[in-house]
Design a protein around this motif. Sequence first.
Motif: not given
Length: 486
Positions: A316-337
Amino acid sequence: MKKIIMLLVAFVSTMLISCAQQKAKKKVVVETKKPNIIYILADDMGIGDIGVYGQTKIHTPNLDKLAARGMKFTQHYSGSAVCAPSRSTLMTGQHTGHTPIRGNRQLVENQEGQVPLPKNSVTIAEILKEEGYVTGMFGKWGLGFGEGDPNNQGFDEFYGYNDQKLAHRYYPPYLNHNQKIDSLEGNDWTHKVTYSPDKIRDHRLQFLEDNKDKPFFAYVPLVLPHAEIISPNDSIFKMYDGKFKETPFTADNKYTSDYGPNIVPHEYAPCDKPLATYASMITRIDAYVGEVIDKIEELGLTENTIIMFASDNGPSPEGGTNPDFFDSNSKFRGYKRDLYEGGIRAPFIAVWPNKIAAGSVTDHVSTFWDVLPTITQITDTENPDTIDGISFLPTLLNKDSQETHAHLYWEFNIKGGRKAVRKGNWKAVWYKVNAKADKQGTLELYDLSNDVSETNNVASLHPEIASELKALMTSESVASELFPFK
């Protein structure tokens, strides 16, 4: 005559030995202990947040060791792109075109509790309870009170959050324990004393201790790392404090409210160090997993316990998170929702000593609605007639008999409706399905064999395939009055 008598004696002896052997075989089957099953579910954890899936900034030693002891899936999918419907697919074995809960919706606006899972739903817990398992659920439910309550859906014990909006806070005044309220010491919406995930941890470990001599099913839907982004100032947080260049997430941000007399409970707290805090939440998940592993080993249950780990949707990119910084979604496009891969591609690790090969990796395409039939095959029980899932037990055991899905289907009813289908390596995504004609989206088509990041829409190049997958989006969806596309 003597020879005939000797032959008769030999024949009777043989029959007696054979009967004894058959009884012995039957006795072994009866005495074989049913495997314990632990299913751990992270909340809004990206596939890229785990070391064994490529994470480099956050430490996850226990999850990495878990994968080394069992099987890592590289093409596993969550049930949906948000919390409640993902859990509904897991519990019922039905995809989001069929499962009762297809979105995050409060039963009554501004009151606790989501739309409940109907009483006639058949859940994993109900199946296992009927099979003689003790069933416990520790964490976030989100599938409603009343008929949807965990105790009414097959769980002998429930401790945690029923209302997922309350789970936006890690220092709430109370949690639910079966049908009672458990007040958390020192928490009053202003003071933050008792960290709820630790209380939940204590109850799940006690459940394992209390039921060590019985077959058990422990469903552990963790709250972390779902926003709010908050963590105790302990050794785990200190691992990351000062490690990153931080931009504070302040109360001026949308959907943000601090603890205090003016708190809006369902919003998120501000956070001075969101990167360090998020990293600590992932490592805390890892620590909780390690504690479960240690408890199982302490109780001598390791050989007869299956542990599974997944996440309910993409980061999720909400509440102050930064998934791009951690590559949380790896090589995949998109986030929660999102119904792109980044919103629904999930980590999945399974361990069963002496059954699942240590350090194994599979690219078998599987999903949340496959978990129920996998567990029924493990326990030799019947599937409900209504499921969409296929057991992946043959993959776990490295057998040649693995069935595969003809296709996978997802839908989500926000912003005009979103649908996705995967068939083989083809993936179709359609947003704004039900919008007015001039604003309706168009179907996108991707070839995951060479475009797993979904960057090259080839629908115009393969109109027949696009048309086929679009037709599946219609045939796989049974309309829901509770969750219409809007």
